[in-house]
Scaffold this active site. Sequence first.
Site, PDB file in Angstrom:
ATOM      1  N   ASN A 105       4.987   0.307  12.063  1.00 44.76           N
ATOM      2  CA  ASN A 105       4.636  -1.052  12.473  1.00 44.76           C
ATOM      3  C   ASN A 105       4.872  -1.335  13.951  1.00 44.76           C
ATOM      4  OD1 ASN A 105       3.362  -2.342  10.280  1.00 44.76           O
ATOM      5  ND2 ASN A 105       5.296  -2.147   9.169  1.00 44.76           N
ATOM      6  N   SER A 131       9.330  -3.102   5.766  1.00 44.93           N
ATOM      7  CA  SER A 131       8.417  -2.495   6.732  1.00 44.93           C
ATOM      8  C   SER A 131       8.872  -2.713   8.164  1.00 44.93           C
ATOM      9  CB  SER A 131       7.009  -3.045   6.536  1.00 44.93           C
ATOM     10  OG  SER A 131       7.033  -4.381   6.192  1.00 44.93           O
ATOM     11  N   HIS A 188       9.823   3.506   3.049  1.00 40.52           N
ATOM     12  CA  HIS A 188       8.733   2.563   3.315  1.00 40.52           C
ATOM     13  C   HIS A 188       7.409   3.119   2.802  1.00 40.52           C
ATOM     14  CE1 HIS A 188       6.137   0.470   6.628  1.00 40.52           C
ATOM     15  NE2 HIS A 188       6.053  -0.150   5.475  1.00 40.52           N
ATOM     16  N   GLU A 208       7.505   6.483   4.802  1.00 34.86           N
ATOM     17  CA  GLU A 208       8.317   6.584   6.015  1.00 34.86           C
ATOM     18  C   GLU A 208       9.791   6.496   5.592  1.00 34.86           C
ATOM     19  OE1 GLU A 208       7.493   3.304   8.717  1.00 34.86           O
ATOM     20  OE2 GLU A 208       7.384   4.677  10.414  1.00 34.86           O
TER      21      GLU A 208
HETATM   22  N1  CAA Z   1      -4.694   0.216  -5.888  1.00 37.67           N
HETATM   23  C1  CAA Z   1      -4.959   1.463  -6.322  1.00 37.67           C
HETATM   24  N2  CAA Z   1      -6.050   2.165  -5.949  1.00 37.67           N
HETATM   25  C2  CAA Z   1      -6.899   1.555  -5.110  1.00 37.67           C
HETATM   26  C3  CAA Z   1      -6.714   0.249  -4.628  1.00 37.67           C
HETATM   27  C4  CAA Z   1      -5.542  -0.418  -5.055  1.00 37.67           C
HETATM   28  N3  CAA Z   1      -5.229  -1.649  -4.626  1.00 37.67           N
HETATM   29  N4  CAA Z   1      -7.726  -0.061  -3.817  1.00 37.67           N
HETATM   30  C5  CAA Z   1      -8.563   1.002  -3.778  1.00 37.67           C
HETATM   31  N5  CAA Z   1      -8.054   1.977  -4.559  1.00 37.67           N
HETATM   32  C6  CAA Z   1      -8.624   3.309  -4.785  1.00 37.67           C
HETATM   33  C7  CAA Z   1      -9.945   3.224  -5.496  1.00 37.67           C
HETATM   34  O1  CAA Z   1      -9.781   3.196  -6.894  1.00 37.67           O
HETATM   35  C8  CAA Z   1     -10.638   4.495  -5.036  1.00 37.67           C
HETATM   36  O2  CAA Z   1     -10.116   5.588  -5.775  1.00 37.67           O
HETATM   37  P1  CAA Z   1     -11.042   6.902  -6.051  1.00 37.67           P
HETATM   38  O3  CAA Z   1     -11.230   7.572  -4.722  1.00 37.67           O
HETATM   39  O4  CAA Z   1     -10.252   7.706  -6.989  1.00 37.67           O
HETATM   40  O5  CAA Z   1     -12.320   6.394  -6.640  1.00 37.67           O
HETATM   41  C9  CAA Z   1     -10.131   4.650  -3.585  1.00 37.67           C
HETATM   42  O6  CAA Z   1      -8.925   3.885  -3.492  1.00 37.67           O
HETATM   43  C10 CAA Z   1     -11.139   4.121  -2.592  1.00 37.67           C
HETATM   44  O7  CAA Z   1     -11.400   2.779  -2.957  1.00 37.67           O
HETATM   45  P2  CAA Z   1     -12.803   2.044  -2.787  1.00 37.67           P
HETATM   46  O8  CAA Z   1     -13.889   3.062  -2.858  1.00 37.67           O
HETATM   47  O9  CAA Z   1     -12.852   0.882  -3.719  1.00 37.67           O
HETATM   48  O10 CAA Z   1     -12.744   1.376  -1.361  1.00 37.67           O
HETATM   49  P3  CAA Z   1     -12.501   2.015   0.036  1.00 37.67           P
HETATM   50  O11 CAA Z   1     -13.096   3.370   0.168  1.00 37.67           O
HETATM   51  O12 CAA Z   1     -12.906   0.945   0.969  1.00 37.67           O
HETATM   52  O13 CAA Z   1     -10.910   2.204   0.118  1.00 37.67           O
HETATM   53  C11 CAA Z   1      -8.784   1.438   0.764  1.00 37.67           C
HETATM   54  C12 CAA Z   1     -10.020   1.139  -0.055  1.00 37.67           C
HETATM   55  C13 CAA Z   1      -8.101   2.693   0.203  1.00 37.67           C
HETATM   56  C14 CAA Z   1      -7.853   0.257   0.615  1.00 37.67           C
HETATM   57  C15 CAA Z   1      -9.217   1.708   2.261  1.00 37.67           C
HETATM   58  O14 CAA Z   1      -9.977   0.612   2.719  1.00 37.67           O
HETATM   59  C16 CAA Z   1      -8.068   1.911   3.189  1.00 37.67           C
HETATM   60  O15 CAA Z   1      -7.483   2.997   3.252  1.00 37.67           O
HETATM   61  N6  CAA Z   1      -7.689   0.847   3.952  1.00 37.67           N
HETATM   62  C17 CAA Z   1      -6.593   0.896   4.877  1.00 37.67           C
HETATM   63  C18 CAA Z   1      -5.310   0.661   4.110  1.00 37.67           C
HETATM   64  C19 CAA Z   1      -4.114   0.703   4.995  1.00 37.67           C
HETATM   65  O16 CAA Z   1      -4.149   0.883   6.199  1.00 37.67           O
HETATM   66  N7  CAA Z   1      -2.931   0.528   4.359  1.00 37.67           N
HETATM   67  C20 CAA Z   1      -1.685   0.450   5.049  1.00 37.67           C
HETATM   68  C21 CAA Z   1      -1.392  -0.967   5.381  1.00 37.67           C
HETATM   69  S1  CAA Z   1       0.120  -1.119   6.228  1.00 37.67           S
HETATM   70  C22 CAA Z   1       1.254  -1.107   5.007  1.00 37.67           C
HETATM   71  O17 CAA Z   1       1.012  -1.063   3.848  1.00 37.67           O
HETATM   72  C23 CAA Z   1       2.671  -1.120   5.379  1.00 37.67           C
HETATM   73  C24 CAA Z   1       3.156  -2.123   6.272  1.00 37.67           C
HETATM   74  O18 CAA Z   1       4.274  -1.944   6.646  1.00 37.67           O
HETATM   75  C25 CAA Z   1       2.456  -3.314   6.709  1.00 37.67           C
END
Ligand code: CAA
Length: 304
Positions: A211, A127, A161, A173
């Site tokens: 990032n 990342s 990424h 990415e």
């Molecule tokens: N794995 C697979 N599916 C998942 C999951 C996981 N760990 N967590 C949640 N889901 C799915 C759920 O099953 C649900 O699916 P459906 O729509 O089909 O029912 C959907 O995601 C929504 O989940 P929830 O209703 O339980 O919860 P939510 O609406 O709060 O969503 C979330 C959870 C998708 C994690 C949301 O909070 C979100 O988008 N958060 C931000 C995540 C983010 O920014 N990620 C990037 C981080 S940076 C990175 O990864 C890279 C880096 O370089 C640091």
Amino acid sequence: MVIPHGIRTLGVLGAGQMGLGIAYVATLRAKVPVVLCDKSPEQVDRGLKLFDKLLAKDVSKGKIQDVDAKEARDRLTVVSKEKGIAGLRDVDMVIEAASENLTLKQSLFKSLAAELRPNAILASNTSSISITKIAASAIHQDHSSASEMGKLSASRVVGLHFFNPVPVMKLVELISALQTSPDTLERARAFALACGKEVTQSQDVPGFVSNALLMPFINEAIMCLEKGVATRDDIDKTLKLGMNHPMGPLQLADFIGLDTCLAIQQTLYQGTGDSKYRPSILLERMVDAQWYGKKNGKGFYDYE
Ligand code: CAA
């Protein structure tokens, strides 16, 4: 049938949540066989349980059929600890998803370059770490860096990424090292598209686009907490309700992993020398205390 990425078998190096997420979209959406490799059998067991849980959840929600889940599971195999990276010898592409540590990645890419066929793509899910530096290590030890083979080895390295949770987040990415060939870049792009993702391309700068923007934002939120500008809950609530972010920045930091956030911020700070990327002392202390966030139960929040 001609497939634009030409990947008939994928290797995934690292069975953590990112590696398993990548294996998930590759087996289910791109429908390619995946060979999973990790030095820790315990990590592999945890990863396979997560994989099965994700499949079962998607079946129970009616998003996929039983038969899709079974086919995806059948496409996933694991390399034994004894074989290690040699077990990836026949794959057409490897996506490395190990920890954010340059020395570790350089050593893994050196081994991959030695084991895999010359036309296999070597991708890193890093990342923030320079793909150019990783590519420079991906040279077979029998070839000098100036030789044609040496150049060929490095030209097949690319950054791919993915974002967490991989099955949900729509983006990949794509990062070109200085050495990456146009063919490698386009095949990696085609593979990400086959996994059902949209692709943006970034230059090989510290943190890439994602990032370089996200980490100062998270760090600023931690500094707000450190200075007592607002409480944890009010900082997160401000961004969730005021800006419609799905998670507040402190919750997101826990979700990514505080150790990972610190490692990325250190790469940004060291790579640019710009003080705006200096990690906050509170983040450093929390990592010193081994409070890594959601993954081990304690971060800005407590987890079961
Ligand atoms: N794995 C697979 N599916 C998942 C999951 C996981 N760990 N967590 C949640 N889901 C799915 C759920 O099953 C649900 O699916 P459906 O729509 O089909 O029912 C959907 O995601 C929504 O989940 P929830 O209703 O339980 O919860 P939510 O609406 O709060 O969503 C979330 C959870 C998708 C994690 C949301 O909070 C979100 O988008 N958060 C931000 C995540 C983010 O920014 N990620 C990037 C981080 S940076 C990175 O990864 C890279 C880096 O370089 C640091």
